[in-house]
Design a protein around this motif. Structure first.
Motif, PDB file in Angstrom:
ATOM      1  N   ALA A 170       6.850 -47.163  19.642  1.00 30.73           N
ATOM      2  CA  ALA A 170       8.288 -47.126  19.354  1.00 30.73           C
ATOM      3  C   ALA A 170       8.658 -48.407  18.613  1.00 30.73           C
ATOM      4  CB  ALA A 170       9.084 -47.004  20.646  1.00 30.73           C
ATOM      5  N   LEU A 215      12.347 -41.883  23.271  1.00 29.01           N
ATOM      6  CA  LEU A 215      13.383 -42.317  22.326  1.00 29.01           C
ATOM      7  C   LEU A 215      14.723 -42.652  22.995  1.00 29.01           C
ATOM      8  CD1 LEU A 215      13.118 -42.976  19.407  1.00 29.01           C
ATOM      9  CD2 LEU A 215      13.844 -40.662  18.816  1.00 29.01           C
ATOM     10  N   GLU A 247      12.791 -45.725  16.267  1.00 26.18           N
ATOM     11  CA  GLU A 247      11.875 -44.675  15.809  1.00 26.18           C
ATOM     12  C   GLU A 247      10.694 -44.610  16.773  1.00 26.18           C
ATOM     13  OE1 GLU A 247      10.715 -45.769  11.857  1.00 26.18           O
ATOM     14  OE2 GLU A 247      12.760 -45.627  11.042  1.00 26.18           O
ATOM     15  N   TYR A 248      10.131 -43.411  16.960  1.00 25.21           N
ATOM     16  CA  TYR A 248       8.943 -43.284  17.824  1.00 25.21           C
ATOM     17  C   TYR A 248       7.995 -42.250  17.245  1.00 25.21           C
ATOM     18  CZ  TYR A 248       5.960 -42.254  21.877  1.00 25.21           C
ATOM     19  OH  TYR A 248       4.880 -42.065  22.703  1.00 25.21           O
ATOM     20  N   ASP A 249       6.762 -42.685  17.048  1.00 24.66           N
ATOM     21  CA  ASP A 249       5.699 -41.801  16.593  1.00 24.66           C
ATOM     22  C   ASP A 249       4.824 -41.486  17.798  1.00 24.66           C
ATOM     23  OD1 ASP A 249       3.216 -40.798  15.625  1.00 24.66           O
ATOM     24  OD2 ASP A 249       3.591 -41.682  13.665  1.00 24.66           O
ATOM     25  N   GLU A 250       4.946 -40.255  18.293  1.00 28.34           N
ATOM     26  CA  GLU A 250       4.253 -39.856  19.524  1.00 28.34           C
ATOM     27  C   GLU A 250       2.735 -39.914  19.375  1.00 28.34           C
ATOM     28  OE1 GLU A 250       4.127 -35.831  22.240  1.00 28.34           O
ATOM     29  OE2 GLU A 250       6.027 -36.353  21.273  1.00 28.34           O
ATOM     30  N   PRO A 280       6.008 -37.906  25.681  1.00 27.91           N
ATOM     31  CA  PRO A 280       6.740 -37.239  24.597  1.00 27.91           C
ATOM     32  C   PRO A 280       7.954 -38.025  24.082  1.00 27.91           C
ATOM     33  CG  PRO A 280       6.249 -35.700  26.368  1.00 27.91           C
ATOM     34  CD  PRO A 280       5.900 -37.059  26.881  1.00 27.91           C
ATOM     35  N   LYS A 281       8.283 -37.748  22.830  1.00 28.93           N
ATOM     36  CA  LYS A 281       9.426 -38.368  22.148  1.00 28.93           C
ATOM     37  C   LYS A 281      10.723 -38.143  22.923  1.00 28.93           C
ATOM     38  CE  LYS A 281      10.937 -38.655  17.311  1.00 28.93           C
ATOM     39  NZ  LYS A 281      10.692 -38.088  15.964  1.00 28.93           N
ATOM     40  N   SER A 282      10.850 -36.981  23.542  1.00 27.63           N
ATOM     41  CA  SER A 282      12.080 -36.623  24.264  1.00 27.63           C
ATOM     42  C   SER A 282      12.345 -37.563  25.443  1.00 27.63           C
ATOM     43  CB  SER A 282      12.006 -35.180  24.766  1.00 27.63           C
ATOM     44  OG  SER A 282      10.878 -35.000  25.614  1.00 27.63           O
TER      45      SER A 282
END
Length: 315
Positions: free
Chosen positions: A243, A196, A235-238, A191-193
């Motif tokens: 990233a 990132l 930036e990160y697209d899960e 996950p992004k959490s």
């Protein structure tokens, strides 16, 4: 002057979407900053892979099919400070495996420090450092008559686009013999959490690490980047699992690079792409390996399943 550095900076900043090669992060200051990054609480990657090397080194030795009486060469691409690798080296040394360690890194400073620390901590380990871009060093592997074990850790392959990663795997495949093996460390999709913050730490170390490349260009290529007018933006697209890190110009400005005899224009909000950090799963990795003779033999993960070390073998 490093002509490759000069040429690569010119090429990247002349592109319609500006970019700078992440391999040039690592001068003496960059090396020290990356050590700080690896020790950040947010940067889970190092601790996760260290967990594997410290607590599963016997499983690694077994998965790599290492034999005590069969001399082999342990070749590490992008060795850095060798913190994780030392766990494996110590286990091999303690159990009287017959091998030599060939760390390869673009940073001469990192290799000098690594050799000194290995000589002090593991004095019986044979170490033969090689300085350079590991793409250029790969061609020497096939000349060896001994089994080769390539270590490519820290999800360094994730800094390449999928197309370049496929090209890298193919080059590696071309320079290995049947039966040679690769220990490939990759960051897993999550996950992004979690992802990132690893690229945007509260202390701003990653920001300083990225901006240091502009300082290096100023120093080595006689440029006039005002580092205070660039912001660090990750930036990160899960869903994509990638990233990306950027430096963003905070105003319209011109930057002169005297050694190139050129001036580069930046618009307010314009990005410089600094680094890609691809995250993997079995499906993505098998896609990267497709067309090569390297196949997945095994896979070890840390206790929290954040990171994986894949064992590949050439068939």
């Amino acid at each position: 002057m490093n002509l490759d550095f000069q040429k690569d900076i010119d090429f990247g900043l002349s592109a319609s979407k500006k970019t700078l090669p992440s391999k040039y992060f690592y001068d003496e200051i960059g090396d020290a900053l990356f050590v700080e990054i690896m020790n950040m609480p947010e940067y889970y990657l190092t601790n996760a892979e260290f967990d594997i090397f410290k607590n599963q080194n016997q499983e690694l030795i077994k998965a790599l099919k290492l034999e005590k009486n069969n001399f082999f060469e342990l070749v590490e691409l992008g060795a850095g400070d060798g913190t994780k690798t030392k766990q494996l080296l110590k286990a091999l040394d303690d159990q009287n495996y017959n091998f030599k360690y060939d760390p390869i890194d673009i940073s001469e400073n990192a290799l000098i420090q690594l050799k000194a620390s290995i000589n002090k901590e593991l004095p019986t380990v044979q170490i033969h450092p090689k300085q350079g871009d590991y793409f250029n060093v790969l061609s020497g592997l096939k000349a060896s008559s001994h089994p080769i074990i390539v270590l490519f850790l820290g999800s360094n392959i994730g800094n390449l686009t999928d197309a370049r990663a496929k090209d890298f795997i193919q080059k590696l495949d071309d320079n290995l013999k049947i039966g040679d093996r690769v220990l490939l460390g990759v960051d897993l999709i999550k996950p992004k959490s979690v992802v990132l913050p690893a690229y945007n730490d509260a202390q701003g170390i990653t920001k300083r690490f990225n901006l240091n490349l502009l300082t290096r260009i100023n120093k080595e290529l006689d440029a006039d980047f005002d580092v205070d007018t660039f912001e660090h933006k990750p930036e990160y697209d899960e869903e994509e699992g990638i990233a990306r890190s950027f430096l963003v110009s905070t105003k319209d400005q011109n930057v002169s690079i005297k050694s190139l005899n050129k001036t580069f224009t930046f618009k307010k909000g314009e990005k410089i792409h600094m680094e890609t950090s691809r995250k993997y799963n079995d499906l993505i990795l098998n896609g990267i390996l497709e067309g090569s003779s390297l196949k997945i033999n095994d896979r070890l993960t840390d206790s929290q399943h954040l990171f994986a070390d894949y064992i590949l073998e050439k068939y």
